[in-house]
Design an enzyme around this catalytic site. Structure first.
Site, PDB file in Angstrom:
ATOM      1  N   HIS A   5      55.895  85.160-106.230  1.00 33.61           N
ATOM      2  CA  HIS A   5      55.725  83.720-105.995  1.00 33.61           C
ATOM      3  C   HIS A   5      54.935  83.016-107.087  1.00 33.61           C
ATOM      4  O   HIS A   5      54.541  81.867-106.914  1.00 33.61           O
ATOM      5  CB  HIS A   5      55.069  83.489-104.627  1.00 33.61           C
ATOM      6  CG  HIS A   5      55.913  83.943-103.480  1.00 33.61           C
ATOM      7  ND1 HIS A   5      55.400  84.193-102.226  1.00 33.61           N
ATOM      8  CD2 HIS A   5      57.239  84.212-103.409  1.00 33.61           C
ATOM      9  CE1 HIS A   5      56.382  84.580-101.428  1.00 33.61           C
ATOM     10  NE2 HIS A   5      57.497  84.611-102.127  1.00 33.61           N
ATOM     11  N   ASN A  63      49.077  96.553 -91.186  1.00 31.23           N
ATOM     12  CA  ASN A  63      48.836  95.152 -90.834  1.00 31.23           C
ATOM     13  C   ASN A  63      47.832  95.073 -89.697  1.00 31.23           C
ATOM     14  O   ASN A  63      47.659  96.024 -88.939  1.00 31.23           O
ATOM     15  CB  ASN A  63      50.143  94.457 -90.435  1.00 31.23           C
ATOM     16  CG  ASN A  63      50.179  92.999 -90.838  1.00 31.23           C
ATOM     17  OD1 ASN A  63      49.151  92.311 -90.829  1.00 31.23           O
ATOM     18  ND2 ASN A  63      51.345  92.497 -91.191  1.00 31.23           N
TER      19      ASN A  63
END
Length: 268
Positions: A123, A240
């Site tokens: 990104h 996570n």
């Protein structure tokens, strides 16, 4: 859990082409805001509404203030134990003649600060600019990025946009250009760089083990990377703080802080 971790560590020890895919969760533990969910506001704006080409076209001063805030914030934070574990693991495996590819959705540069090499930034980067005219991409770590943005970027919701004139905002330094610069970041509504995407697909196609660290599995195209690897029957481990939409497709799932789980998985 101990037996599951032992099993995954054995997978890693036998793998020779390892993919590590990271998202905002790994940097959240360093104090970098994720700008997702209920807390994702800067001043009175939802952060995602500023990360668009339309917002930049309408008010480049406001968008640059937002990114000046983010640059200031990230420049002060340090890589955490998970970043360090990833970098040390990569270095160790390279010394063994193996390959570790780090692909990140993050724009904060913390993997590089921790010592990781050849990080593929899907990104873009907070520390790169792109010219709106000649499209030149340049590294810029100056804070403030230009004199007019000095002291700007406070998240205080009572502060209005400074309306800095366009000619005082960051400008291209290429001779005979001098056009307005923008952050070299993939904004909402924009496509990923084709070369970067192709590199990511090449890594996905060749890896024989995969770690997915701190990513929500909802931002495309990165959200489809790990499931693609799993469909090839390659072992995939998810790290996570909570389960994600992709958890059921992963062979391994380690729930908890990345600084704890990743550090244990990648320890010598």
């Amino acid at each position: 859990m101990h037996n599951v971790m032992k099993s995954f560590r054995e997978v890693l020890s036998n793998a020779s082409n390892i993919l590590i895919l990271t998202g905002s969760g790994i940097s959240a533990e360093s104090g970098v805001p994720t700008f997702r969910g209920a807390g994702g506001f800067w001043r009175k704006y939802q952060a995602q509404s500023l990360a668009t080409p339309e917002a930049f076209a309408a008010n480049p001063s406001l968008v640059w203030e937002f990114y000046e805030y983010r640059r200031q914030l990230v420049s002060k934070v340090k890589p955490n134990k998970a970043h360090e574990a990833v970098a040390e693991f990569q270095k160790r495996k390279i010394a063994e003649g193996k390959n570790v590819s780090i692909v990140t959705q993050n724009i904060d540069g913390l993997h590089q600060k921790a010592g990781a090499q050849d990080v593929l930034e899907l990104h873009g980067s907070l520390y790169k600019t792109r010219c709106t005219k000649c499209h030149n991409i340049a590294i810029n770590e100056n804070i403030p990025i230009c004199p007019a943005l000095a002291g700007k970027g406070s998240p205080d919701p009572n502060i209005m946009s400074s309306d800095i004139p366009r000619e005082e905002l960051p400008r291209c330094e290429i001779e005979d250009c001098g056009a307005l610069l923008r952050p070299d970041i993939i904004w909402f509504g924009e496509q990923l760089d084709e070369n970067v995407l192709q590199q990511a697909f090449d890594i996905i196609a060749s890896c024989d083990a995969c770690l997915v660290i701190g990513t929500s599995a909802i931002v495309y195209p990165a959200a489809m990377f790990a499931p693609q690897v799993a469909r090839r029957n390659v072992p995939v481990a998810e790290f996570n703080i909570e389960e994600t939409p992709a958890t059921g497709q992963m062979q391994y799932h380690f729930q908890g802080p990345c600084t704890t789980t990743v550090t244990e998985a990648l320890a010598p």
